[in-house]
Enzyme design. Structure first.
Site, PDB file in Angstrom:
ATOM      1  N   GLU A   1       1.248   3.849   1.990  1.00 46.61           N
ATOM      2  CA  GLU A   1       1.932   4.205   3.222  1.00 46.61           C
ATOM      3  C   GLU A   1       3.151   3.315   3.452  1.00 46.61           C
ATOM      4  O   GLU A   1       4.234   3.788   3.824  1.00 46.61           O
ATOM      5  CB  GLU A   1       0.983   4.079   4.424  1.00 46.61           C
ATOM      6  CG  GLU A   1      -0.286   4.907   4.301  1.00 46.61           C
ATOM      7  CD  GLU A   1      -1.450   4.122   3.748  1.00 46.61           C
ATOM      8  OE1 GLU A   1      -2.551   4.227   4.292  1.00 46.61           O
ATOM      9  OE2 GLU A   1      -1.252   3.378   2.748  1.00 46.61           O
TER      10      GLU A   1
ATOM     11  N   ASN B   1     -26.861   0.882 -25.437  1.00 49.14           N
ATOM     12  CA  ASN B   1     -26.674   2.069 -24.592  1.00 49.14           C
ATOM     13  C   ASN B   1     -27.953   2.392 -23.830  1.00 49.14           C
ATOM     14  O   ASN B   1     -27.929   2.693 -22.635  1.00 49.14           O
ATOM     15  CB  ASN B   1     -26.277   3.277 -25.438  1.00 49.14           C
ATOM     16  CG  ASN B   1     -24.849   3.189 -25.952  1.00 49.14           C
ATOM     17  OD1 ASN B   1     -24.076   2.336 -25.526  1.00 49.14           O
ATOM     18  ND2 ASN B   1     -24.506   4.068 -26.869  1.00 49.14           N
TER      19      ASN B   1
ATOM     20  N   HIS C   1       0.845  -1.187   0.000  1.00 50.00           N
ATOM     21  CA  HIS C   1       0.000   0.000   0.000  1.00 50.00           C
ATOM     22  C   HIS C   1       0.884   1.242   0.000  1.00 50.00           C
ATOM     23  O   HIS C   1       2.097   1.162   0.249  1.00 50.00           O
ATOM     24  CB  HIS C   1      -0.915  -0.006   1.219  1.00 50.00           C
ATOM     25  CG  HIS C   1      -1.992  -1.047   1.135  1.00 50.00           C
ATOM     26  ND1 HIS C   1      -2.985  -1.169   2.081  1.00 50.00           N
ATOM     27  CD2 HIS C   1      -2.229  -2.020   0.221  1.00 50.00           C
ATOM     28  CE1 HIS C   1      -3.787  -2.166   1.757  1.00 50.00           C
ATOM     29  NE2 HIS C   1      -3.343  -2.711   0.638  1.00 50.00           N
TER      30      HIS C   1
ATOM     31  N   CYS D   1      -1.415  -1.026   7.483  1.00 43.00           N
ATOM     32  CA  CYS D   1      -0.576   0.170   7.379  1.00 43.00           C
ATOM     33  C   CYS D   1      -0.566   0.949   8.689  1.00 43.00           C
ATOM     34  O   CYS D   1       0.441   1.563   9.047  1.00 43.00           O
ATOM     35  CB  CYS D   1      -1.072   1.062   6.246  1.00 43.00           C
ATOM     36  SG  CYS D   1      -0.811   0.349   4.599  1.00 43.00           S
TER      37      CYS D   1
ATOM     38  N   CYS E   1      -5.226   1.468   6.371  1.00 50.21           N
ATOM     39  CA  CYS E   1      -5.948   0.246   6.695  1.00 50.21           C
ATOM     40  C   CYS E   1      -5.520  -0.285   8.062  1.00 50.21           C
ATOM     41  O   CYS E   1      -4.406  -0.039   8.526  1.00 50.21           O
ATOM     42  CB  CYS E   1      -5.738  -0.810   5.620  1.00 50.21           C
ATOM     43  SG  CYS E   1      -4.048  -1.428   5.493  1.00 50.21           S
TER      44      CYS E   1
ATOM     45  N   THR F   1     -22.433  -4.740 -32.607  1.00 49.21           N
ATOM     46  CA  THR F   1     -21.225  -3.942 -32.813  1.00 49.21           C
ATOM     47  C   THR F   1     -20.086  -4.802 -33.344  1.00 49.21           C
ATOM     48  O   THR F   1     -19.337  -4.388 -34.238  1.00 49.21           O
ATOM     49  CB  THR F   1     -20.812  -3.262 -31.498  1.00 49.21           C
ATOM     50  OG1 THR F   1     -21.852  -2.373 -31.087  1.00 49.21           O
ATOM     51  CG2 THR F   1     -19.518  -2.474 -31.660  1.00 49.21           C
TER      52      THR F   1
END
Length: 347
Positions: A54, A286, A52, A85, A76, A197
């Site tokens: 930190e 969409n 992480h 952390c 965390c 598509t």
């Protein structure tokens, strides 16, 4: 707190360096200041499973006693892929922590800040909370609503057409706009499109994960889109189940109103670990995804077809009153000459 805004901005910049690589974890950056408020270390969460932010910053220092740690997300307090952390922050002798926002993960959700305070560390924040939340909007949606974050990309002429009456759509937008689309794709776990598509455009759509809604199993697995990445094909559950082939996985799906059930698809994708998708398709698909859409990337080219039978960006339902419209709000506007990108979020 104002004196820390520059450093929190730096945290956000660091966090963005890993955009597209940390899912299902959030994007986090960290800055450590000495007693003279000088930056002595930085770090960020580079990839899911790695340190992480930190920890990345703290492990670069021999001594962090009496330093200030700034991070855009609450540290965390639980064991995951890496140790907590908060424990390392305490162990390293940090005297002050400035955080951007609390962690929406119920495993943390204030517990990290509480652990720091209980250890005698001064905790300041939240700071630039709106910016921090915007950065990790996908993670927040996943944690608080337990669902896939849905984004949709479309490109239209000034009169709202994505193709002519004959289906021709290459190219509505310019090369700079199309390059930005490739950058947008990198943000999301998977790209989702329709069989129509695939058949009409034979798109490449390079990406690590791609989802094709192919109710009648009409697409050819030799199409370009199948050549790369993990492919998930959603099809009518009443059909004979095809066998998975190498990178192609078939998902039997209920049909509602002659269409594959979008809500079921999104739930299944979340169970498969997909936390965000970018929908790139025609107007009908969409339209069917619109009620589930969190963000729209709408490119507009300064062109007018003037063709009443041209294909529209959103289709699929009849609306009698303006009050029945699905509402969005403008988040950002960017120019990719000669085209315009407007980014909308659900209103």
């Amino acid at each position: 707190m104002k004196q820390y805004i520059t450093y929190m901005t730096k945290c956000l910049e660091l966090a963005k360096l890993a955009q597209g690589d940390t899912s299902p974890n959030p994007m986090v950056g960290c800055v450590i200041l000495n007693e003279n408020n000088e930056i002595i270390s930085t770090g960020y969460h580079k990839k899911y499973g790695e340190n992480h932010a930190e920890r990345d910053a703290l492990l670069k220092l021999d001594n962090a006693t009496n330093c200030t740690l700034i991070v855009n997300l609450e540290p965390c307090s639980h064991y995951g892929k890496t140790p907590p952390c908060a424990d390392l922050i305490i162990e390293k002798g940090i005297k002050k922590v400035v955080f951007g926002m609390t962690d929406p993960n119920p495993l943390v959700a204030g517990k990290g800040l509480e652990k720091l305070r209980n250890a005698g560390i001064e905790v300041i924040g939240p700071l630039m909370e709106d910016d921090c939340k915007k950065l990790n909007e996908v993670f927040i949606t996943n944690q608080t609503e337990h669902r896939v974050f849905v984004a949709l990309k479309t490109a239209t002429t000034l009169d709202g057409k994505i193709a002519t009456h004959s289906g021709d759509s290459k190219w509505i937008t310019s090369a700079p706009a199309r390059e930005e689309v490739r950058n947008i794709r990198k943000i999301y776990d998977a790209i989702l499109t329709s069989s129509s598509t695939v058949i009409a455009d034979n798109p490449t759509m390079f990406h690590k994960k791609k989802i094709i809604l192919d109710r009648e199993l009409k697409t050819n697995i030799n199409s370009t889109i199948y050549a790369q990445g993990e492919i998930y094909v959603c099809y009518d559950e009443k059909l004979n189940a095809p066998q998975d082939i190498e990178n192609i996985h078939y998902i039997p799906t209920p049909v509602k109103n002659n269409q594959l059930d979008v809500k079921y698809i999104l739930g299944t994708l979340f169970e498969l670990g997909i936390r965000s998708i970018l929908v790139e398709s025609g107007g009908i698909l969409n339209g069917s995804f619109l009620e589930y859409t969190d963000k729209i990337y709408h490119f507009t080219a300064p062109k007018v077809l003037g063709d009443n039978s041209g294909k529209s960006a959103f289709d699929g339902k009849t609306t009698d009153k303006i009050s029945q419209a699905t509402n969005f709000q403008i988040e950002d506007v960017k120019l990719f000459p000669p085209d315009l990108l407007v980014i909308y979020t659900k209103g």
